[in-house]
Design a protein around this motif. Sequence first.
Motif, PDB file in Angstrom:
ATOM      1  N   VAL A 166       0.823  -1.209   0.000  1.00 15.83           N
ATOM      2  CA  VAL A 166       0.000   0.000   0.000  1.00 15.83           C
ATOM      3  C   VAL A 166       0.861   1.264   0.000  1.00 15.83           C
ATOM      4  O   VAL A 166       0.427   2.317  -0.473  1.00 15.83           O
ATOM      5  CB  VAL A 166      -0.999   0.001   1.178  1.00 15.83           C
ATOM      6  N   ALA A 167       2.091   1.171   0.518  1.00 12.21           N
ATOM      7  CA  ALA A 167       3.010   2.315   0.420  1.00 12.21           C
ATOM      8  C   ALA A 167       3.363   2.569  -1.037  1.00 12.21           C
ATOM      9  O   ALA A 167       3.419   3.729  -1.487  1.00 12.21           O
ATOM     10  CB  ALA A 167       4.274   2.047   1.234  1.00 12.21           C
ATOM     11  N   GLY A 168       3.595   1.490  -1.789  1.00 18.31           N
ATOM     12  CA  GLY A 168       3.882   1.631  -3.212  1.00 18.31           C
ATOM     13  C   GLY A 168       2.705   2.161  -3.992  1.00 18.31           C
ATOM     14  O   GLY A 168       2.873   2.809  -5.032  1.00 18.31           O
ATOM     15  N   LEU A 169       1.499   1.914  -3.514  1.00 13.55           N
ATOM     16  CA  LEU A 169       0.293   2.420  -4.176  1.00 13.55           C
ATOM     17  C   LEU A 169       0.020   3.875  -3.840  1.00 13.55           C
ATOM     18  O   LEU A 169      -0.263   4.694  -4.727  1.00 13.55           O
ATOM     19  CB  LEU A 169      -0.906   1.568  -3.761  1.00 13.55           C
ATOM     20  N   SER A 170       0.099   4.237  -2.562  1.00 16.25           N
ATOM     21  CA  SER A 170      -0.350   5.556  -2.119  1.00 16.25           C
ATOM     22  C   SER A 170       0.661   6.666  -2.373  1.00 16.25           C
ATOM     23  O   SER A 170       0.265   7.809  -2.664  1.00 16.25           O
ATOM     24  CB  SER A 170      -0.712   5.509  -0.631  1.00 16.25           C
ATOM     25  N   ALA A 171       1.953   6.373  -2.264  1.00 15.56           N
ATOM     26  CA  ALA A 171       2.963   7.427  -2.444  1.00 15.56           C
ATOM     27  C   ALA A 171       2.885   8.065  -3.835  1.00 15.56           C
ATOM     28  O   ALA A 171       2.819   9.298  -3.953  1.00 15.56           O
ATOM     29  CB  ALA A 171       4.356   6.871  -2.164  1.00 15.56           C
ATOM     30  N   PRO A 172       2.887   7.278  -4.925  1.00 13.42           N
ATOM     31  CA  PRO A 172       2.778   7.919  -6.240  1.00 13.42           C
ATOM     32  C   PRO A 172       1.431   8.586  -6.471  1.00 13.42           C
ATOM     33  O   PRO A 172       1.334   9.532  -7.256  1.00 13.42           O
ATOM     34  CB  PRO A 172       2.991   6.763  -7.227  1.00 13.42           C
ATOM     35  N   MET A 173       0.387   8.138  -5.772  1.00 11.30           N
ATOM     36  CA  MET A 173      -0.917   8.771  -5.932  1.00 11.30           C
ATOM     37  C   MET A 173      -0.866  10.222  -5.465  1.00 11.30           C
ATOM     38  O   MET A 173      -1.431  11.115  -6.113  1.00 11.30           O
ATOM     39  CB  MET A 173      -1.988   7.990  -5.163  1.00 11.30           C
ATOM     40  N   VAL A 174      -0.188  10.479  -4.351  1.00 14.84           N
ATOM     41  CA  VAL A 174      -0.066  11.852  -3.841  1.00 14.84           C
ATOM     42  C   VAL A 174       0.793  12.688  -4.788  1.00 14.84           C
ATOM     43  O   VAL A 174       0.439  13.827  -5.132  1.00 14.84           O
ATOM     44  CB  VAL A 174       0.547  11.848  -2.429  1.00 14.84           C
ATOM     45  N   VAL A 175       1.923  12.117  -5.231  1.00 17.12           N
ATOM     46  CA  VAL A 175       2.828  12.857  -6.111  1.00 17.12           C
ATOM     47  C   VAL A 175       2.140  13.210  -7.424  1.00 17.12           C
ATOM     48  O   VAL A 175       2.180  14.360  -7.884  1.00 17.12           O
ATOM     49  CB  VAL A 175       4.105  12.033  -6.381  1.00 17.12           C
TER      50      VAL A 175
END
Length: 222
Positions: A166-175
Amino acid sequence: MDSAELLVALAAGVLTFFSPCAFAMFPAYLAYLIGLRPSGRSPVKAGALAGILAGASASLTLFAIGIASSLTLSQLMELHHYAQLATSLALLGLGAALLAGVKVAVPFSVSFLRRRGGFYTLSVIYGVAYALVSLSCSLPVFAVVVAVASTRGGVVGAATALLAYVAGLSAPMVVVAVVAVMSREAVAELSGRVLRHVGKLSGLLLLVAGAYMLLQCLQWQL
């Protein structure tokens, strides 16, 4: 859990975010959300907030599905090691299919989600929708994380793998949310470059995970 497994789970999360089924609708829906931004917030801050809320709700959705799936699969693996062998072979087969250009998709209906509510509510609802829609294309990749989590044994091991995912999913979503507010053209260019490679990258990830699990299974037997 070793670093290789964490990297596999993290990479799977990034590939899920760039799922062609969900990523294509990201800029347009984000623009809709920005139009509802709270007074006093700049578009960039609103974009970051929308990305954080959507990323968090998408992550919680996939985390819950992943925990339930991995614990069920781990129980099967405890019953017989052939279950782990079958899982590794299935991942290898899916990976080979994706590398060969085969489209692997499962239809998910999200008709129950509607554009109702304010900025915060819709950001959270959109995150849930993004998680479900992305699975229609990236279900094989999600299976990698479930399989890895299942081999760890217990809730803590499964949770660690899924947290990396989920870290790999959410981090690029914010960026990408912030970049989309600043330049939708940049996101369009990024999507054009990335999406055409997602299928083969997913296939490669499946092959790596399947081979890793198969090696573990063979070592256990020896």
